[in-house]
Design a protein around this motif. Structure first.
Motif, PDB file in Angstrom:
ATOM      1  N   VAL A  76       0.849  -1.191   0.000  1.00 22.27           N
ATOM      2  CA  VAL A  76       0.000   0.000   0.000  1.00 22.27           C
ATOM      3  C   VAL A  76       0.883   1.238   0.000  1.00 22.27           C
ATOM      4  N   GLU A  77       0.585   2.164  -0.901  1.00 16.68           N
ATOM      5  CA  GLU A  77       1.266   3.448  -0.867  1.00 16.68           C
ATOM      6  C   GLU A  77       0.727   4.201   0.344  1.00 16.68           C
ATOM      7  N   THR A  78       1.590   4.505   1.306  1.00 13.51           N
ATOM      8  CA  THR A  78       1.158   5.068   2.577  1.00 13.51           C
ATOM      9  C   THR A  78       0.399   6.384   2.405  1.00 13.51           C
ATOM     10  N   ALA A  79       0.895   7.258   1.553  1.00 14.86           N
ATOM     11  CA  ALA A  79       0.290   8.586   1.412  1.00 14.86           C
ATOM     12  C   ALA A  79      -1.152   8.532   0.905  1.00 14.86           C
ATOM     13  N   THR A  80      -1.444   7.602   0.002  1.00 12.93           N
ATOM     14  CA  THR A  80      -2.781   7.551  -0.615  1.00 12.93           C
ATOM     15  C   THR A  80      -3.661   6.451  -0.053  1.00 12.93           C
ATOM     16  N   GLY A  81      -3.048   5.422   0.533  1.00 12.13           N
ATOM     17  CA  GLY A  81      -3.805   4.259   0.984  1.00 12.13           C
ATOM     18  C   GLY A  81      -4.173   3.318  -0.145  1.00 12.13           C
ATOM     19  N   ASP A  82      -3.669   3.579  -1.353  1.00 10.69           N
ATOM     20  CA  ASP A  82      -3.981   2.751  -2.517  1.00 10.69           C
ATOM     21  C   ASP A  82      -3.164   1.461  -2.505  1.00 10.69           C
ATOM     22  N   CYS A  83      -3.826   0.374  -2.865  1.00  9.37           N
ATOM     23  CA  CYS A  83      -3.148  -0.917  -2.987  1.00  9.37           C
ATOM     24  C   CYS A  83      -2.379  -0.944  -4.303  1.00  9.37           C
ATOM     25  N   ALA A  84      -1.067  -0.989  -4.196  1.00 16.77           N
ATOM     26  CA  ALA A  84      -0.191  -0.934  -5.365  1.00 16.77           C
ATOM     27  C   ALA A  84       0.208  -2.309  -5.874  1.00 16.77           C
ATOM     28  N   GLY A  85       0.016  -3.345  -5.065  1.00 14.93           N
ATOM     29  CA  GLY A  85       0.407  -4.685  -5.475  1.00 14.93           C
ATOM     30  C   GLY A  85       0.376  -5.635  -4.298  1.00 14.93           C
ATOM     31  N   SER A  86       1.144  -6.704  -4.414  1.00 14.06           N
ATOM     32  CA  SER A  86       1.166  -7.698  -3.340  1.00 14.06           C
ATOM     33  C   SER A  86       2.551  -8.292  -3.191  1.00 14.06           C
ATOM     34  N   LEU A  87       2.766  -8.869  -2.025  1.00 19.88           N
ATOM     35  CA  LEU A  87       4.027  -9.528  -1.709  1.00 19.88           C
ATOM     36  C   LEU A  87       3.699 -10.738  -0.848  1.00 19.88           C
ATOM     37  N   GLY A  88       4.352 -11.843  -1.145  1.00 19.95           N
ATOM     38  CA  GLY A  88       4.171 -13.039  -0.346  1.00 19.95           C
ATOM     39  C   GLY A  88       5.495 -13.533   0.205  1.00 19.95           C
ATOM     40  N   LEU A  89       5.456 -14.032   1.429  1.00 20.00           N
ATOM     41  CA  LEU A  89       6.589 -14.727   2.027  1.00 20.00           C
ATOM     42  C   LEU A  89       6.109 -16.150   2.258  1.00 20.00           C
ATOM     43  N   ARG A  90       6.675 -17.081   1.514  1.00 20.96           N
ATOM     44  CA  ARG A  90       6.251 -18.483   1.570  1.00 20.96           C
ATOM     45  C   ARG A  90       7.357 -19.323   2.195  1.00 20.96           C
ATOM     46  N   MET A  91       6.976 -20.115   3.184  1.00 17.68           N
ATOM     47  CA  MET A  91       7.932 -21.021   3.810  1.00 17.68           C
ATOM     48  C   MET A  91       8.207 -22.167   2.830  1.00 17.68           C
ATOM     49  N   THR A  92       9.412 -22.229   2.295  1.00 12.28           N
ATOM     50  CA  THR A  92       9.744 -23.262   1.309  1.00 12.28           C
ATOM     51  C   THR A  92      10.394 -24.487   1.951  1.00 12.28           C
ATOM     52  N   VAL A  93      11.186 -24.272   2.997  1.00  6.63           N
ATOM     53  CA  VAL A  93      11.795 -25.382   3.730  1.00  6.63           C
ATOM     54  C   VAL A  93      11.630 -25.059   5.218  1.00  6.63           C
ATOM     55  N   PRO A  94      10.419 -25.289   5.761  1.00  8.88           N
ATOM     56  CA  PRO A  94      10.145 -24.894   7.142  1.00  8.88           C
ATOM     57  C   PRO A  94      11.099 -25.497   8.164  1.00  8.88           C
ATOM     58  N   ALA A  95      11.509 -26.735   7.966  1.00  8.60           N
ATOM     59  CA  ALA A  95      12.388 -27.388   8.937  1.00  8.60           C
ATOM     60  C   ALA A  95      13.733 -26.673   9.064  1.00  8.60           C
ATOM     61  N   PHE A  96      14.151 -26.006   8.002  1.00  9.55           N
ATOM     62  CA  PHE A  96      15.420 -25.278   8.012  1.00  9.55           C
ATOM     63  C   PHE A  96      15.214 -23.772   8.091  1.00  9.55           C
ATOM     64  N   ARG A  97      13.971 -23.329   8.293  1.00 14.21           N
ATOM     65  CA  ARG A  97      13.610 -21.910   8.413  1.00 14.21           C
ATOM     66  C   ARG A  97      14.021 -21.107   7.174  1.00 14.21           C
ATOM     67  N   ILE A  98      13.716 -21.685   6.007  1.00 12.27           N
ATOM     68  CA  ILE A  98      13.999 -21.023   4.735  1.00 12.27           C
ATOM     69  C   ILE A  98      12.673 -20.607   4.111  1.00 12.27           C
ATOM     70  N   ALA A  99      12.639 -19.357   3.648  1.00 15.15           N
ATOM     71  CA  ALA A  99      11.434 -18.819   3.022  1.00 15.15           C
ATOM     72  C   ALA A  99      11.811 -18.110   1.728  1.00 15.15           C
ATOM     73  N   GLU A 100      10.814 -17.952   0.869  1.00 14.47           N
ATOM     74  CA  GLU A 100      11.011 -17.266  -0.410  1.00 14.47           C
ATOM     75  C   GLU A 100      10.037 -16.100  -0.509  1.00 14.47           C
ATOM     76  N   ILE A 101      10.508 -15.022  -1.098  1.00 13.41           N
ATOM     77  CA  ILE A 101       9.700 -13.827  -1.301  1.00 13.41           C
ATOM     78  C   ILE A 101       9.344 -13.706  -2.777  1.00 13.41           C
ATOM     79  N   GLY A 102       8.084 -13.351  -3.033  1.00 15.35           N
ATOM     80  CA  GLY A 102       7.627 -13.031  -4.376  1.00 15.35           C
ATOM     81  C   GLY A 102       6.780 -11.773  -4.304  1.00 15.35           C
TER      82      GLY A 102
END
Length: 183
Positions: A75-101
């Protein structure tokens, strides 16, 4: 036992704010996913529909609670408009590894919002989630996404040949990046 993904209200640096995706974000997220530039780098031949976005948003709390994925609206803070999305996905939970998209709507690209968002989530992931390693991948030819990764502090680790499917039904190389906690 500690939850895999702790609760978070909002993450913000004053320019960009990250919050959970929620009902009301459907049009913005569909716009992001159907944009020609986003489609160019998509890893599926299937087009998102309004129904797909509703299911994605409706499933966000369960994915978060299960510790599988944190789904944020950018979200653009000044306008409150949703500009896109971001995900943090646990790819190898046992080793505490995650991926960002991440993805941005066309009108918000080139303003540094993606880089700021990746930094905010990386800080949260290391300080609150206890992630040991973050990973990020982008189509090798997707220079804009690769620049976001580099500006956010990720280190280029190599090219995975023909790793990604393309929206055209073929395959393409993926540039792989990694980031470890500070210190």
């Amino acid at each position: 036992m500690r939850r895999g993904l702790p609760d978070v209200g909002e993450l913000s640096d004053g320019v960009v704010t990250l919050r959970r995706v929620r009902p009301g974000d459907e049009d913005a997220l569909l716009d992001e996913r159907l944009d020609p530039e986003s489609r160019r780098w998509a890893t599926s031949t299937r087009l998102w529909t309004a129904s797909d976005v509703k299911v994605f948003i409706a499933g966000a709390p369960a994915a978060w609670l299960a510790g599988a994925e944190a789904r944020f609206a950018i979200v653009e803070t000044a306008t409150g408009d949703c500009a896109g999305s971001l995900g943090l996905r646990m790819t190898v939970p046992a080793f505490r590894i995650a991926e960002i998209g991440y993805g941005l709507r066309a009108g918000w690209r080139g303003r540094g919002l993606a880089t700021r968002s990746v930094r905010l989530v990386a800080d949260w992931a290391f300080s609150r989630v206890g992630i040991a390693r973050l990973e990020l991948g982008a189509a090798a030819a997707n220079i804009a996404s690769r620049q976001v990764a580099a500006r956010a502090g990720f280190q280029f680790e190599g090219i995975a040949r023909m790793r990604l499917p393309t929206s055209a039904g073929g395959r393409t190389d993926e540039a792989r990046y990694g980031l470890m906690p500070p210190g």
